[in-house]
Design a protein around this motif. Structure first.
Motif, short mmCIF file in Angstrom:
data_model
loop_
_atom_site.label_atom_id
_atom_site.label_comp_id
_atom_site.label_asym_id
_atom_site.label_seq_id
_atom_site.Cartn_x
_atom_site.Cartn_y
_atom_site.Cartn_z
N CYS A 173 0.83 -1.21 0.00
CA CYS A 173 0.00 0.00 0.00
C CYS A 173 0.86 1.26 0.00
CB CYS A 173 -0.91 0.03 1.22
SG CYS A 173 -2.20 -1.24 1.22
N HIS A 174 1.79 1.33 0.94
CA HIS A 174 2.53 2.57 1.12
C HIS A 174 3.53 2.84 0.01
CE1 HIS A 174 1.01 4.19 4.94
NE2 HIS A 174 0.66 2.93 5.16
N GLY A 175 3.95 1.80 -0.72
CA GLY A 175 4.85 2.01 -1.85
C GLY A 175 4.10 2.14 -3.16
N LEU A 176 2.77 2.25 -3.10
CA LEU A 176 1.91 2.19 -4.30
C LEU A 176 2.38 1.04 -5.18
CD1 LEU A 176 1.17 5.83 -5.51
CD2 LEU A 176 0.07 4.50 -3.72
N ALA A 177 2.62 -0.10 -4.53
CA ALA A 177 3.23 -1.22 -5.23
C ALA A 177 2.28 -2.40 -5.36
CB ALA A 177 4.49 -1.65 -4.48
N ASN A 178 1.03 -2.23 -4.95
CA ASN A 178 0.08 -3.33 -5.08
C ASN A 178 0.05 -3.80 -6.54
OD1 ASN A 178 -2.35 -4.83 -5.49
ND2 ASN A 178 -3.15 -3.98 -3.58
N LEU A 196 3.37 9.58 -2.55
CA LEU A 196 4.13 8.32 -2.54
C LEU A 196 5.42 8.62 -1.78
CD1 LEU A 196 5.30 6.14 -5.61
CD2 LEU A 196 5.71 5.74 -3.20
N ASN A 197 5.46 8.20 -0.53
CA ASN A 197 6.59 8.54 0.32
C ASN A 197 7.64 7.43 0.27
OD1 ASN A 197 8.37 9.08 2.36
ND2 ASN A 197 6.91 8.76 4.03
N PRO A 198 8.76 7.66 -0.44
CA PRO A 198 9.77 6.60 -0.57
C PRO A 198 10.51 6.35 0.74
CG PRO A 198 10.55 8.63 -1.59
CD PRO A 198 9.15 8.90 -1.13
N ASP A 199 10.35 7.24 1.72
CA ASP A 199 11.05 7.08 2.99
C ASP A 199 10.18 6.40 4.06
OD1 ASP A 199 13.41 8.31 2.01
OD2 ASP A 199 12.41 10.26 2.21
N PHE A 200 9.07 5.82 3.63
CA PHE A 200 8.25 5.04 4.56
C PHE A 200 9.12 3.92 5.12
CE2 PHE A 200 5.56 1.46 5.65
CZ PHE A 200 4.50 2.04 6.33
N GLU A 201 9.30 3.94 6.43
CA GLU A 201 10.21 2.95 7.06
C GLU A 201 9.43 2.29 8.20
OE1 GLU A 201 12.21 1.33 9.99
OE2 GLU A 201 12.20 3.49 10.36
N LEU A 202 9.58 0.98 8.30
CA LEU A 202 8.68 0.20 9.16
C LEU A 202 8.70 0.58 10.64
CD1 LEU A 202 6.55 -2.03 9.16
CD2 LEU A 202 8.39 -3.69 9.50
N VAL A 203 9.88 0.79 11.21
CA VAL A 203 9.92 1.11 12.65
C VAL A 203 9.25 2.46 12.92
CG1 VAL A 203 11.39 1.46 14.67
CG2 VAL A 203 12.06 -0.21 12.93
N LYS A 204 9.65 3.43 12.14
CA LYS A 204 9.10 4.78 12.33
C LYS A 204 7.58 4.79 12.23
CE LYS A 204 9.61 9.53 10.67
NZ LYS A 204 10.17 10.14 11.87
N TYR A 205 7.06 4.04 11.26
CA TYR A 205 5.62 4.09 10.99
C TYR A 205 4.79 3.06 11.77
CZ TYR A 205 6.06 7.74 7.51
OH TYR A 205 6.28 8.96 6.91
N GLY A 237 11.96 -4.61 7.66
CA GLY A 237 11.20 -3.60 6.90
C GLY A 237 11.93 -3.18 5.63
N GLN A 238 13.24 -3.00 5.75
CA GLN A 238 14.01 -2.61 4.56
C GLN A 238 13.99 -3.73 3.52
OE1 GLN A 238 14.95 0.28 3.96
NE2 GLN A 238 15.24 1.35 5.92
N ALA A 239 14.04 -4.97 4.01
CA ALA A 239 14.01 -6.10 3.07
C ALA A 239 12.67 -6.13 2.33
CB ALA A 239 14.23 -7.41 3.83
N ALA A 240 11.58 -5.97 3.07
CA ALA A 240 10.26 -5.98 2.42
C ALA A 240 10.12 -4.81 1.44
CB ALA A 240 9.16 -5.93 3.48
N ALA A 241 10.71 -3.67 1.80
CA ALA A 241 10.66 -2.51 0.91
C ALA A 241 11.41 -2.79 -0.39
CB ALA A 241 11.23 -1.28 1.61
N ILE A 265 14.54 1.68 -3.44
CA ILE A 265 15.57 0.65 -3.65
C ILE A 265 16.90 1.10 -3.05
CG2 ILE A 265 16.97 -0.50 -5.44
CD1 ILE A 265 14.36 -0.51 -7.18
N ALA A 266 17.26 2.36 -3.32
CA ALA A 266 18.54 2.88 -2.81
C ALA A 266 18.55 2.89 -1.28
CB ALA A 266 18.80 4.27 -3.38
N ASN A 267 17.46 3.36 -0.68
CA ASN A 267 17.36 3.39 0.79
C ASN A 267 17.57 2.00 1.37
OD1 ASN A 267 16.68 6.09 0.78
ND2 ASN A 267 14.49 5.78 1.20
N ALA A 268 16.85 1.04 0.81
CA ALA A 268 16.87 -0.32 1.37
C ALA A 268 18.24 -0.95 1.21
CB ALA A 268 15.79 -1.18 0.70
N LYS A 269 18.83 -0.76 0.02
CA LYS A 269 20.16 -1.36 -0.20
C LYS A 269 21.17 -0.78 0.77
CE LYS A 269 19.95 -3.03 -4.91
NZ LYS A 269 20.26 -2.76 -6.33
N ALA A 270 21.15 0.53 0.95
CA ALA A 270 22.11 1.18 1.86
C ALA A 270 21.94 0.63 3.27
CB ALA A 270 21.92 2.70 1.84
#
Ligand code: HEC
Ligand code: HEC
Ligand code: HEC
Ligand code: HEC
Length: 319
Positions: A173-178, A196-205, A237-241, A265-270
């Motif tokens: 949902c949050h990545g508009l990736a359905n 579309l917030n690319p910085d949606f991060e699981l712990v924070k949210y 969370g980063q893995a799922a992203a 992708i860049a956020n998660a890889k880093a």
């Protein structure tokens, strides 16, 4: 019939085929072909504490408000629908459509709810807290418990300890990736200010308004996570992203959509690079961010304290 509906039927069809093959026969469990949502009211009968938390979230509150939003009206028109509550596209993420029983008409009953994250419950609701005939929770045998958990997962329950799978739902949902959201609709939404917030991060949210951590049963304490637990959740969370964004990025070359997915992708890889030293599964996942590798990574980080590696990235405040 609209395109999204056809796409959905196609997904349902293939899911049914795969489920049929997995069961070994089409006759075994008919209900598996039509898992549907029952609605949060049902869960609330037993989970009063969790329901109370949910009622304080935007997921719950937006149901009464969002369709009146000016931007919402513009976005609905842009995807070719008249009203948000009648739009199959918006319903993918903004609403819970529940059924009274199999075959009954699905009705919108709330915003995103329990089953949006934990899986449509028609086929597991009776299983997940059945300890055996006449047996209470603390009298359940280990074998029975293992079988019960197996059964609930097979019936579509997304249990919290399979965190990668829960997170995959958030990211969809949050990545508009359905995968059921068609590329044209996504483009029209973004052209009309859909966020579309690319910085949606699981712990924070998940550890602010959304947090409900009462088990083992203690309805008085909604427990905060320790830094170690947060570090595990951060990695999962980063893995799922990453899995979500990799699947989404090839779907559309709309510049805004692509840029957001590339950023995810860049956020998660880093983030995942930081734990490679401590968790070898991160390397395998980075070279092939499949669901199977994501689950393996999630299993590998369970119980580990990775706050040394990712501590600097953990959020200080929560949504
Ligand atoms: C009849 C009571 C009852 C209903 C209705 C119910 N639950 Fe539960 N649920 C429980 C109990 C009891 C547990 C603790 C299970 C255990 O000991 O393993 C539980 C556990 C859970 C867990 C934690 C994972 C697990 O399996 O231990 C989740 C998630 C959950 N329920 C979600 C839901 C959702 C979502 C709904 C509605 C679709 C729902 N439940 C409806 C009683 C219920
Ligand atoms: C793939 C999932 C998805 C679909 C489909 C979707 N949305 Fe959203 N929408 C979201 C998410 C997630 C947010 C919250 C994003 C954020 O704040 O970062 C959101 C936010 C919004 C907002 C901003 C709300 C606010 O509080 O700022 C509006 C307006 C909106 N959506 C309208 C629509 C409309 C209208 C449709 C149908 C045409 C639609 N959305 C379809 C996922 C979706
Ligand atoms: C079925 C789709 C869906 C799923 C699954 C989902 N969300 Fe959401 N979420 C939304 C939508 C839509 C909104 C925006 C509602 C609005 O603004 O009116 C939202 C809003 C939020 C907000 C409020 C954000 C803000 O800026 O106020 C948080 C926090 C949040 N979601 C966290 C999560 C987390 C964490 C998960 C997974 C554990 C998750 N969501 C799963 C659809 C979803
Ligand atoms: C936005 C997604 C989301 C929604 C909505 C949601 N959950 Fe959860 N749920 C999670 C996540 C993520 C965890 C585990 C992570 C954690 O520990 O915070 C969890 C954990 C749980 C647990 C086990 C932990 C505990 O102590 O409660 C239960 C039970 C549960 N959820 C039931 C429910 C019920 C019932 C509802 C609806 C009233 C609900 N959830 C709504 C995402 C969600």
């Amino acid at each position: 019939m609209r395109k999204v509906e056809i796409a959905r039927l196609r997904t349902v069809f293939w899911t049914a085929i795969v489920a049929g093959l997995l069961l070994g026969s089409f006759g075994v469990s008919n209900s598996a072909f039509a898992a549907f949502k029952v609605g949060a009211k049902k869960c609330q009968e037993c989970h009063t504490a969790e329901a109370k938390v949910w009622e304080g979230t935007k997921h719950f509150k937006s149901y009464k408000a969002i369709h009146k939003d000016k931007r919402a009206k513009k976005i609905v028109k842009a995807v070719g629908d008249k009203r948000m509550k009648k739009s199959a596209t918006c319903a993918l993420c903004h609403y819970t459509a529940a059924q009274k029983k199999a075959g009954a008409k699905a009705k919108l009953v709330s915003g995103p709810s329990c089953e949006s994250c934990h899986g449509a419950a028609s086929d597991w609701i009776a299983v997940h807290n059945d300890y055996g005939k006449g047996v209470k929770r603390d009298g359940e045998s280990a074998d029975h418990k293992a079988a019960r958990i197996e059964k609930s997962i097979a019936a579509g329950m997304v249990r919290p300890d399979r965190l990668y799978d829960v997170a995959a739902n958030c990211m969809s949902c949050h990545g508009l990736a359905n995968p059921e959201l068609d590329a044209k609709a996504a483009a029209a939404m973004l052209d009309n200010e859909h966020p579309l917030n690319p910085d949606f991060e699981l712990v924070k949210y998940s550890q602010g308004t959304v947090r409900h951590r009462f088990y083992p049963p203690d309805v008085t304490a909604n427990k905060k996570m320790t830094p170690a637990e947060m570090s595990q959740m951060y990695v999962v969370g980063q893995a799922a992203a990453l899995t979500s964004a990799m699947a989404a990025v090839s779907k559309s070359d709309h510049p805004k959509y692509k840029a957001a997915q590339d950023k995810r992708i860049a956020n998660a890889k880093a983030a995942l690079e930081l734990v490679k030293g401590q968790v070898p599964e991160a390397t395998a996942f980075l070279s092939d961010p499949s669901v199977a590798n994501g689950r393996a990574l999630a299993a590998a980080v369970k119980g580990k304290d990775l706050s040394g590696a990712v501590g600097g990235k953990l959020p200080k405040d929560f949504k």
